[in-house]
Design a protein around this motif. Structure first.
Motif, mmCIF file in Angstrom:
data_model
loop_
_atom_site.group_PDB
_atom_site.id
_atom_site.type_symbol
_atom_site.label_atom_id
_atom_site.label_comp_id
_atom_site.label_asym_id
_atom_site.label_seq_id
_atom_site.Cartn_x
_atom_site.Cartn_y
_atom_site.Cartn_z
ATOM 1 N N SER A 257 0.911 -1.192 0.210
ATOM 2 C CA SER A 257 0.168 -0.216 -0.108
ATOM 3 C C SER A 257 0.870 1.240 0.043
ATOM 4 C CB SER A 257 -0.925 0.039 1.264
ATOM 5 O OG SER A 257 -1.663 1.323 1.306
ATOM 6 N N THR A 258 0.693 2.215 -0.929
ATOM 7 C CA THR A 258 1.536 3.384 -1.080
ATOM 8 C C THR A 258 0.906 4.661 -1.623
ATOM 9 O OG1 THR A 258 3.405 4.323 -2.211
ATOM 10 C CG2 THR A 258 2.446 2.204 -3.223
ATOM 11 N N THR A 259 1.322 5.637 -1.476
ATOM 12 C CA THR A 259 0.576 6.880 -1.887
ATOM 13 C C THR A 259 0.813 6.743 -3.508
ATOM 14 O OG1 THR A 259 2.479 8.073 -1.384
ATOM 15 C CG2 THR A 259 0.501 8.012 0.087
ATOM 16 N N ASP A 260 2.037 6.150 -4.062
ATOM 17 C CA ASP A 260 2.330 6.080 -5.335
ATOM 18 C C ASP A 260 1.259 5.593 -6.230
ATOM 19 O OD1 ASP A 260 4.729 7.301 -4.762
ATOM 20 O OD2 ASP A 260 5.882 5.476 -4.931
ATOM 21 N N LEU A 261 0.287 4.804 -5.757
ATOM 22 C CA LEU A 261 -0.798 4.438 -6.474
ATOM 23 C C LEU A 261 -1.550 5.186 -6.980
ATOM 24 C CD1 LEU A 261 -2.381 1.317 -4.141
ATOM 25 C CD2 LEU A 261 -1.768 1.235 -6.323
ATOM 26 N N GLN A 262 -1.674 6.543 -6.559
ATOM 27 C CA GLN A 262 -2.462 7.694 -7.202
ATOM 28 C C GLN A 262 -2.104 7.831 -8.913
ATOM 29 O OE1 GLN A 262 -5.438 9.134 -5.960
ATOM 30 N NE2 GLN A 262 -5.598 9.435 -8.128
ATOM 31 N N GLN A 263 -0.761 7.980 -8.800
ATOM 32 C CA GLN A 263 -0.399 7.977 -10.133
ATOM 33 C C GLN A 263 -0.826 6.673 -11.081
ATOM 34 O OE1 GLN A 263 3.789 8.216 -9.952
ATOM 35 N NE2 GLN A 263 3.748 10.112 -8.222
ATOM 36 N N ASP A 264 -0.794 5.675 -10.696
ATOM 37 C CA ASP A 264 -1.212 4.493 -11.405
ATOM 38 C C ASP A 264 -2.484 4.596 -11.592
ATOM 39 O OD1 ASP A 264 1.429 3.593 -11.025
ATOM 40 O OD2 ASP A 264 1.040 2.151 -9.778
ATOM 41 N N PHE A 265 -3.537 4.979 -10.697
ATOM 42 C CA PHE A 265 -4.898 5.199 -11.057
ATOM 43 C C PHE A 265 -5.371 6.244 -11.927
ATOM 44 C CE2 PHE A 265 -6.159 4.007 -6.362
ATOM 45 C CZ PHE A 265 -5.697 2.573 -6.666
ATOM 46 N N ASP A 266 -4.372 7.342 -11.918
ATOM 47 C CA ASP A 266 -4.448 8.551 -12.952
ATOM 48 C C ASP A 266 -4.501 7.965 -14.628
ATOM 49 O OD1 ASP A 266 -5.430 10.173 -10.805
ATOM 50 O OD2 ASP A 266 -3.356 11.132 -10.801
ATOM 51 N N ARG A 267 -3.229 7.107 -14.639
ATOM 52 C CA ARG A 267 -2.811 6.591 -15.789
ATOM 53 C C ARG A 267 -3.872 5.511 -16.188
ATOM 54 N NH1 ARG A 267 3.177 4.603 -16.199
ATOM 55 N NH2 ARG A 267 2.679 4.196 -18.061
ATOM 56 N N ILE A 268 -4.251 4.807 -15.409
ATOM 57 C CA ILE A 268 -5.459 3.877 -15.779
ATOM 58 C C ILE A 268 -6.616 4.600 -16.271
ATOM 59 C CG2 ILE A 268 -7.154 2.314 -14.955
ATOM 60 C CD1 ILE A 268 -4.953 1.156 -12.841
ATOM 61 N N VAL A 269 -6.922 5.468 -15.541
ATOM 62 C CA VAL A 269 -8.349 6.271 -16.187
ATOM 63 C C VAL A 269 -8.350 7.054 -17.561
ATOM 64 C CG1 VAL A 269 -10.097 8.151 -15.352
ATOM 65 C CG2 VAL A 269 -9.279 6.417 -13.770
ATOM 66 N N GLU A 270 -7.042 7.545 -17.364
ATOM 67 C CA GLU A 270 -6.666 8.508 -18.828
ATOM 68 C C GLU A 270 -6.509 7.497 -19.751
ATOM 69 O OE1 GLU A 270 -3.260 11.352 -20.466
ATOM 70 O OE2 GLU A 270 -3.067 10.503 -18.351
ATOM 71 N N PHE A 271 -5.723 6.471 -19.594
ATOM 72 C CA PHE A 271 -5.554 5.450 -20.906
ATOM 73 C C PHE A 271 -7.054 4.894 -21.171
ATOM 74 C CE2 PHE A 271 -4.292 1.170 -22.540
ATOM 75 C CZ PHE A 271 -3.430 1.701 -23.496
ATOM 76 N N GLY A 272 -7.725 4.485 -20.181
ATOM 77 C CA GLY A 272 -9.180 3.771 -20.344
ATOM 78 C C GLY A 272 -10.104 4.720 -21.239
#
Length: 807
Positions: free
Chosen positions: A599-614
């Protein structure tokens, strides 16, 4: 009439005059508290961090309506060969027991019941690796075939087993839990047969059952008991998952809170006896402690305010605050009683000199705790409410009950010449030297203070936020070691879900959409934090490969829409039951599960990339959402950082306004606040310098210390002002003030230090860290009160110019 006179008059005419009535009301409150504690609700879940109507929680509930509860338990099986007949028998036996006896279980997956697809010319068969009614294979050929099947399925490797088959997993998923459940009375470890869920309660006779307000806590005791029942030399079981973590968080914190509370109580009793050598003056504050805790938590229970187990730290805070107020009251009582020998006169003197000061101290401390109300995290906000209520309770009991208890008893004869001031005591004698030093070297005191504040202020910029329960506890706890062991090897404690909502029904089975999901899956697997993913594509690829005789070249999504529809139809006709777990009945919503390493705050960057790419690859109008505990976690972290700033600003502003209204002097108020801000810089600097994260516990340290530090400053300033009015000389006023209440300030700081010290030795990282921060705050606050405050008051002429320089 001054405020001091008002308190003295109220104490004489109301409290002492009707002291038996107040004792009776106290007993009523105590019963009220005991009954209320039974209503207390504890919740440590990620969902409880945010309000129920928060968009993230709303979206999570929407997701659960279609795909169910995303929480799971993971049991890792370790053996020399997890496909040996002995181990397979153990796994099957355990799985049957879990399905039959584990509360709220929905499905149990392991080697012994995994779905396995086989081709039969133009059709497929969705059977099991080992059929439920079949014997465990024992021949070498049968076991070799089983191992080949397991390792030949890409969707099993590194998820259900490792490459050498020394580790395998058991996944347990659960029904969506209600807010309550009902447990058969008298059962030590309730299993499924002893529990009635919230949904079943209306059709069940509940006589002989008791309500359980957090059903999640019922799972792990039963799980541990079942694992113990299936212990075997041939294999080892290691369990983790949200239910396991939540239960252990509750258990460990409860144990540590009780242990630390009792240890602190013994230490406080020892300090009080050392200071006063009086059984009454030890037992009275101790009684106050128990009463404060019972009434406070009882009130919280009656108000149905949900708190996390970390709120148990409030009991420790109430203890030290209660003793702090008690010391001030007892000190004033003893000064008068030792002088006059008259208990009622001593009580009058106590109200005259301590009533108003304790009131202001309570208000400022309450403001410090109330600042948490502005943090958008439910546990922190409710912790603030609980603490503020506790301060009110402590103050009322200290002012209404303690003087009443001290008023009973015989008066005593006093030797002639007693002056009410403790002479010959080394502490009082030495404290008189402190203001002489600080005022004489005021500029040097200011310079050193400025340099230290600047240095620690720089370190504050390094503070980071974290709310991961695993990090908060540390590997000195067995359940944390188990969680890390599973995560490092086969399983995963943390996960999130990508919910893909398509604009039209039926689109989820088109090649365009599934190929887009495959591209999204490829992106997610490039993230370093991703451990493995699962989705409907895994199933379709497996069907395609199976229909092509296991050729790995066909482990892909068919590009032909008719062929894809045919595959899905064949799978459903074969009796497959995995499709509805990752796609809804209308073929409009897709669930894409992601297991992560930490669990890490870096996940937010991953989430943003998922939503943007999706949004770029799926049909226009598709909504991409991240749901699950990790979405709550990231939102909570953002609230935590902002909440720390807001709570500190509110705490500072609230205390400043209270003091300004009382003193009616901007200069005096600023001078009072300056030394009480310094501990905040030291606390933040220690966090940044030592890598202590901002979390659900450490967020309370700075506002709490600010509120507590102001207490002693208020007592000091009120006495200083009174003495300055008599002689108009700052040095003389400071010397006399330290002579009269200096030992009280030191003693209260000693009690605070002893109270916070016990958590320093706990195996729980977060409690150890908050103990360290509070200890630093107490020491710095005391040094600031002794050295900096007198220098500020004298150098900047807080109460006006001096008129007498003859000292």
């Amino acid at each position: 009439m001054s405020f001091n006179d008002t308190f003295a008059r109220f104490g004489d005419k109301v409290i002492i005059k009707h002291r038996f009535l107040f004792l009776f009301l106290f007993m009523v409150l105590l019963v009220f508290g005991v009954l209320g504690i039974k209503q207390l609700i504890l919740d440590n879940s990620y969902a409880s961090m945010l309000e129920k109507d928060n968009p993230i929680n709303v979206k999570n509930r929407y997701y659960q309506e279609y795909f169910g509860n995303s929480d799971y338990a993971f049991i890792m099986v370790e053996a020399e060969n997890t496909t040996s007949p002995e181990v397979l028998e153990q796994i099957r036996s355990l799985c049957v027991a879990l399905e039959d006896s584990l509360p709220f279980v929905k499905e149990v997956k392991s080697f012994t019941n995994l779905e396995f697809l086989e081709a039969d010319e133009e059709s497929i068969n969705a059977g099991k690796l080992i059929e439920a009614d079949a014997d465990i294979p024992t021949s070498d050929s049968a076991l070799a075939l089983l191992r080949k099947r397991i390792l030949g399925k890409r969707m099993y490797r590194d998820r259900m087993t490792n490459a050498d088959l020394t580790q395998s997993g058991i996944f347990v998923t659960f029904e969506t839990l209600g807010d309550t459940a009902y447990v058969r009375k008298g059962v030590k470890t309730p299993f499924a047969a002893d529990i009635v869920s919230q949904d079943e309660a209306g059709n069940h006779n509940l006589e002989g059952y008791k309500m359980q307000k957090n059903p999640l806590m019922l799972i792990t005791p039963a799980l541990y008991q079942l694992l113990e029942n299936h212990q075997n030399p041939s294999c080892r079981f290691c369990a983790t998952g949200v239910p396991v973590i939540s239960y252990n968080v509750n258990s460990v914190l409860m144990k540590e809170a009780v242990k630390s509370f009792l240890l602190t109580l013994l230490l406080v009793m020892g300090v009080l006896f050392f200071l006063y050598r009086s059984v009454r003056e030890v037992l009275a504050p101790v009684g106050l402690i128990f009463a404060s805790v019972i009434i406070t938590f009882g009130t919280i229970g009656w108000l149905q305010i949900v708190v996390s187990t970390f709120a148990l730290i409030v009991a420790l805070l109430l203890m030290v605050i209660s003793v702090s107020y008690s010391i001030h009251i007892i000190n004033h009582f003893r000064k008068s009683f030792d002088h006059d020998g008259d208990r009622l006169k001593a009580v009058h003197y106590t109200y005259l000199h301590a009533g108003w000061a304790c009131f202001l101290s309570a208000v400022t401390t309450m403001v410090g705790f109330a600042s948490f109300v502005f943090v958008d995290m439910v546990p922190v906000r409710n912790l603030g409410i609980t603490s503020a209520i506790g301060v009110v309770v402590v103050y009322l009991l200290a002012v209404f009950l303690l003087p009443v208890l001290l008023s009973f008893g015989k008066n005593k004869p006093v030797a002639a010449g007693a002056d009410g001031v403790a002479k010959g005591r080394m502490l009082d004698f030495n404290l008189q030297k402190v203001p002489v030093f600080s005022i004489h070297y005021a500029k040097k005191v200011f310079a050193v203070s400025f340099v230290l504040v600047a240095a620690f202020g720089y370190l504050i910029t390094r503070v980071q936020a974290d709310t991961d329960f695993i990090n908060l506890f540390g590997e000195r706890n067995a359940f944390v070691r188990d969680a890390n062991h599973c995560t490092e090897n086969l399983g995963s404690l943390y996960s999130y879900e990508v919910l893909i909502e398509l604009p039209e029904a039926g689109m989820a089975k088109t090649p365009e959409v599934l190929l887009a999901e495959d591209r999204l899956d490829s992106l997610i697997n490039t993230f370093p934090i991703t451990k493995f993913t699962s989705s409907v594509n895994d199933l379709i690829k497996d069907v395609n490969q199976t229909l092509h005789m296991g050729d790995t070249a066909y482990y892909c999504i068919p590009s032909d829409a008719k062929l894809l529809s045919q595959y899905l139809l064949l799978y459903e006709m074969a009796g497959g039951n995995e499709l509805d777990k990752c796609i809804d009945l209308d073929y409009r919503q897709i669930r894409h599960s992601v297991r992560i390493r930490r669990s890490t705050t870096d996940l937010q960057q991953d989430f943003d990339r998922i939503v943007e790419f999706g949004s770029q690859i799926f049909p226009q109008g598709t909504r991409i959402s991240i749901v699950g505990d990790m979405s709550v976690f990231l939102r909570a972290v953002s609230f935590l950082v902002r909440g720390q700033v807001v709570s500190l600003l509110f705490s500072f502003a609230g205390i400043f306004i209270v003091l300004l209204l009382v003193s009616r002097s901007l200069r005096e108020t600023i001078l009072i606040m300056v030394p009480n801000i310094i501990p905040v810089f030291f606390i933040g600097g220690v966090m940044g310098g030592m890598g202590i994260t901002l979390n659900l516990q450490t967020i309370v340290a700075a506002p709490v210390i600010m509120g507590l530090a102001v207490d002693d400053t208020i007592h000091y300033v009120l006495f200083l002002k009174e003495e300055f009015r008599k002689n108009r000389n700052y040095l003389q006023a400071n010397v006399t003030t330290f002579q009269r209440i200096g030992s009280g300030i030191v003693n209260t700081s000693l009690i605070l230090f002893v109270g916070f010290l016990t958590f320093f030795f706990t195996p729980v990282n977060s409690l150890h860290n908050i103990s360290l921060l509070l200890l630093v705050g107490v020491v710095v606050a005391l040094v600031a009160d002794l050295l900096l405050t007198p220098a500020l008051m004298a150098h900047f002429k807080a109460f006006g110019k001096e008129e007498n320089n003859n000292f």
